[in-house]
Structures are given as structure tokens and as C-alpha cells.
Design a protein around this motif. Structure first.
Motif, PDB file in Angstrom:
ATOM      1  N   THR A 131       0.823  -1.205   0.000  1.00 30.02           N
ATOM      2  CA  THR A 131       0.000   0.000   0.000  1.00 30.02           C
ATOM      3  C   THR A 131       0.862   1.262   0.000  1.00 30.02           C
ATOM      4  O   THR A 131       2.009   1.273   0.441  1.00 30.02           O
ATOM      5  CB  THR A 131      -0.922   0.033   1.225  1.00 30.02           C
ATOM      6  OG1 THR A 131      -0.124  -0.057   2.414  1.00 30.02           O
ATOM      7  CG2 THR A 131      -1.915  -1.113   1.187  1.00 30.02           C
ATOM      8  N   GLU A 132       0.265   2.328  -0.506  1.00 29.38           N
ATOM      9  CA  GLU A 132       0.935   3.626  -0.506  1.00 29.38           C
ATOM     10  C   GLU A 132       1.169   4.115   0.916  1.00 29.38           C
ATOM     11  O   GLU A 132       2.184   4.758   1.220  1.00 29.38           O
ATOM     12  CB  GLU A 132       0.085   4.628  -1.294  1.00 29.38           C
ATOM     13  CG  GLU A 132       0.771   5.943  -1.595  1.00 29.38           C
ATOM     14  CD  GLU A 132      -0.036   6.817  -2.532  1.00 29.38           C
ATOM     15  OE1 GLU A 132       0.433   7.932  -2.834  1.00 29.38           O
ATOM     16  OE2 GLU A 132      -1.133   6.391  -2.971  1.00 29.38           O
ATOM     17  N   SER A 133       0.238   3.791   1.813  1.00 30.91           N
ATOM     18  CA  SER A 133       0.376   4.215   3.205  1.00 30.91           C
ATOM     19  C   SER A 133       1.559   3.525   3.875  1.00 30.91           C
ATOM     20  O   SER A 133       2.326   4.162   4.623  1.00 30.91           O
ATOM     21  CB  SER A 133      -0.913   3.922   3.980  1.00 30.91           C
ATOM     22  OG  SER A 133      -1.324   2.576   3.810  1.00 30.91           O
ATOM     23  N   LEU A 134       1.748   2.231   3.625  1.00 30.56           N
ATOM     24  CA  LEU A 134       2.894   1.510   4.188  1.00 30.56           C
ATOM     25  C   LEU A 134       4.194   2.119   3.686  1.00 30.56           C
ATOM     26  O   LEU A 134       5.142   2.338   4.462  1.00 30.56           O
ATOM     27  CB  LEU A 134       2.825   0.030   3.821  1.00 30.56           C
ATOM     28  CG  LEU A 134       4.029  -0.815   4.234  1.00 30.56           C
ATOM     29  CD1 LEU A 134       4.147  -0.904   5.747  1.00 30.56           C
ATOM     30  CD2 LEU A 134       3.934  -2.223   3.629  1.00 30.56           C
ATOM     31  N   ALA A 135       4.260   2.418   2.397  1.00 31.29           N
ATOM     32  CA  ALA A 135       5.466   3.013   1.824  1.00 31.29           C
ATOM     33  C   ALA A 135       5.764   4.362   2.466  1.00 31.29           C
ATOM     34  O   ALA A 135       6.919   4.686   2.780  1.00 31.29           O
ATOM     35  CB  ALA A 135       5.310   3.159   0.309  1.00 31.29           C
ATOM     36  N   GLY A 136       4.731   5.162   2.672  1.00 30.88           N
ATOM     37  CA  GLY A 136       4.925   6.470   3.277  1.00 30.88           C
ATOM     38  C   GLY A 136       5.419   6.376   4.707  1.00 30.88           C
ATOM     39  O   GLY A 136       6.336   7.098   5.116  1.00 30.88           O
TER      40      GLY A 136
END
Length: 309
Positions: free
Chosen positions: A291-296
């Protein structure tokens, strides 16, 4: 309709639901007996702490089984599986557990996860899964990274009166602050510590006084941090905020009336946090693989500039 009126209606609906749900929840989750944890000296090594906590989990599992609570016993045995590293464990009440993923003794990037409502020994596995996913993501880029899953307080129920005020967050902050100070003595000098605070956990972090070892604080899926702005928080850390497009908490009124509510929405520009991209994340999806949130969140922990929303 005014913001205050909307909030009062939302709170009234929540209180009515709590009156119905709480008696059922209490009946379904009886208090389960467990022994008090053994004392561990402050000077104890990591390995000694891990061994003492695993002994405590094993004893709590045995007590649960002996008193007819087989489900709790099975969950505790799973917690104590191969390679588990717990700094502390207390099986009494809702339960407390602080687990380490990775080599804390050599880590120079440390993420401390602070959970939100409905996190306890019976739901611990979902909290653990998120910590594992984050640890793998971090170590793929930086081998000297570790994650600490901090279940160090009695979390409120999602449908309860306690989730509407900061009372439990105040008690949790009184535990989290000293823990963060002690963490510096278990990790290498100069290690960067990031607080990743989900949902009601962001209220906890917003009330926790932190020292210079905490370089970043991320509030995600947050109902508010109990402050009007990031500059009001008792920390010198960089403050980040994120909320996924699929997170229902965006519909919660971010205001405060007396002791009820948590103030400004952390993703509101008026709050002054650095807003990072979280994509389409739902309320329980921020640490899902890919997910984009995990990457962020990983970029925040590693000290990089996370993509802005």
C-alpha cells in the motif's frame, strides 16, 4: 446545522449504541485470571527481558487453560511461538505486551507502533501482523531497522464512552513517555525513533512528552490528537499526518466540546502537520503489504521525505 449540534448528535448516537453493545461485549469477554509478571531489573539485558516475558506468557497460557479459557490459552501460545521477542508481558485485565521485531540491540532506525481501540490480548494477532509487515518493508531497504509493537495501555472499545475522551490516553501517555526514554538504553546511541500512532493511538501520542530520541511522529487514521495544532504537542519531533481515502474516520467531527472530542483534524492544513500520501487506505489498512500508506510510513521511519498527499 452547526458543528456543535452535529457533534452532539454523533455522540448521542454513540452513547445509545454503547448502551446496547457494551453489556454484550462484557459477557463475551470475561476477565481471565493471569499471574502477575515477575520483576526484571532495569539493568537486564535484552535476552533476559525476552526470556522473562516468554515465561510470563507461558504461565498465563497455563492459567487460562486451567480455568477453562481455552481460546485465550491458544492465543497466548501462538504469541510465544518460535523467535518471539517480548520486552514485557502482563496477562492481567485486557493485557499488556511490548514486542520487538528485528534486532533492537543493533538498530539505528526504530519504529514504535501505538495501537488504537479494541487492541488487547484477544485481538493481538492483527496488531502483530501489521508490525511484521512494517519490519519486513523497512529491512528490505535498511537492515538495521526494528519495530516495537507497544500495547502498553488499556485501549478503549470502538463503541464505548471511553473512546470519546482522552482519559485513557492520558494514562497511556504517562507510560509511553518513560518507555521511550528507557528504549534509548536498549538500542545503540543515536538511534532514530519514530512514533507511528494509529486511530486512538494518535490521541495517546499527542499527549506524550518525548525527548530528542523521537525524531518523527506520524498520526494516521486519527480522530484528532487533542490539540489545536502540531506546535501544541509536547514534542520536538517532526509531526506527520495521513488519512486514506477509504477511512471512515474522515466523517467523524474533528472538534472538541469540554472533555469530549479531540480537536483539529491532523490532516487539516490548519493543524500544521506534514501530510503524507496514504492512497485509498481504509481505517485498518495502513500497514497492508504493497500500500501507498505503508510506503509512506516506512519512508518516515527511515528518515526520508515521505510523498506528500
Amino acid at each position: 446545522m452547526s458543528t456543535g449540534s452535529r457533534l452532539r448528535r454523533t455522540l448521542l448516537a454513540g452513547l445509545v449504541a454503547a448502551a446496547v453493545v457494551l453489556p454484550v461485549s462484557a459477557a463475551a469477554s470475561p476477565r481471565i485470571p493471569a499471574p502477575a509478571p515477575g520483576a526484571v531489573p532495569e539493568s537486564a539485558t535484552l535476552q533476559r527481558r525476552y526470556a522473562a516475558a516468554l515465561t510470563g506468557i507461558t504461565e498465563a497460557a497455563r492459567t487460562a487453560a486451567d480455568t477453562g479459557h481455552g481460546g485465550r490459552a491458544s492465543r497466548l501460545r501462538a504469541m510465544a511461538g518460535s523467535g518471539a521477542q517480548f520486552l514485557t508481558f502482563d496477562g492481567r485485565g485486557q493485557g499488556r505486551a511490548i514486542e520487538v521485531f528485528g534486532d533492537l540491540g543493533s538498530a539505528d532506525r526504530i519504529a514504535v507502533l501505538v495501537p488504537g481501540s479494541d487492541t488487547n490480548l484477544d485481538t493481538y494477532q492483527r496488531f502483530r501482523e501489521g508490525a511484521l509487515v512494517l519490519e519486513r518493508r523497512l529491512r528490505a531497504e535498511h537492515p538495521r531497522a526494528a519495530v516495537v509493537a507497544w500495547l502498553g495501555y488499556d485501549t478503549p472499545g470502538t463503541v464505548s464512552t471511553t473512546v470519546l475522551t482522552a482519559a485513557r490516553a492520558d494514562r497511556a501517555a504517562a507510560e509511553l513517555g518513560p518507555f521511550l526514554s528507557r528504549l534509548g538504553g536498549l538500542a545503540p546511541a543515536g538511534a532514530r525513533v519514530s512514533l507511528l500512532c494509529h486511530s486512538y493511538g494518535s490521541v495517546v501520542c499527542g499527549r506524550t512528552r518525548t525527548g530528542p530520541e523521537v525524531t518523527d511522529m506520524a498520526l494516521y487514521g486519527s480522530p484528532g490528537a487533542g490539540a489545536a495544532s502540531a506546535s501544541d504537542l509536547p514534542t520536538t519531533a517532526r509531526v506527520w499526518a495521513g488519512r486514506g481515502a477509504g477511512d471512515w474516520i474522515g466523517g467523524v467531527p474533528h472538534v472538541r466540546l469540554g472533555r469530549v472530542g479531540f480537536g483539529t483534524d491532523p490532516v487539516d492544513p490548519a493543524f500544521g502537520a506534514r501530510v503524507f500520501a496514504t492512497g485509498s487506505a481504509g481505517h485498518s489498512d495502513y500497514l497492508k503489504p504493497g500500500t501507498e500508506s505503508l510506503a509512506g510510513l516506512a519512508r518516515i521511519v527511515l528518515g526520508a521525505e515521505a510523498p506528500h498527499a
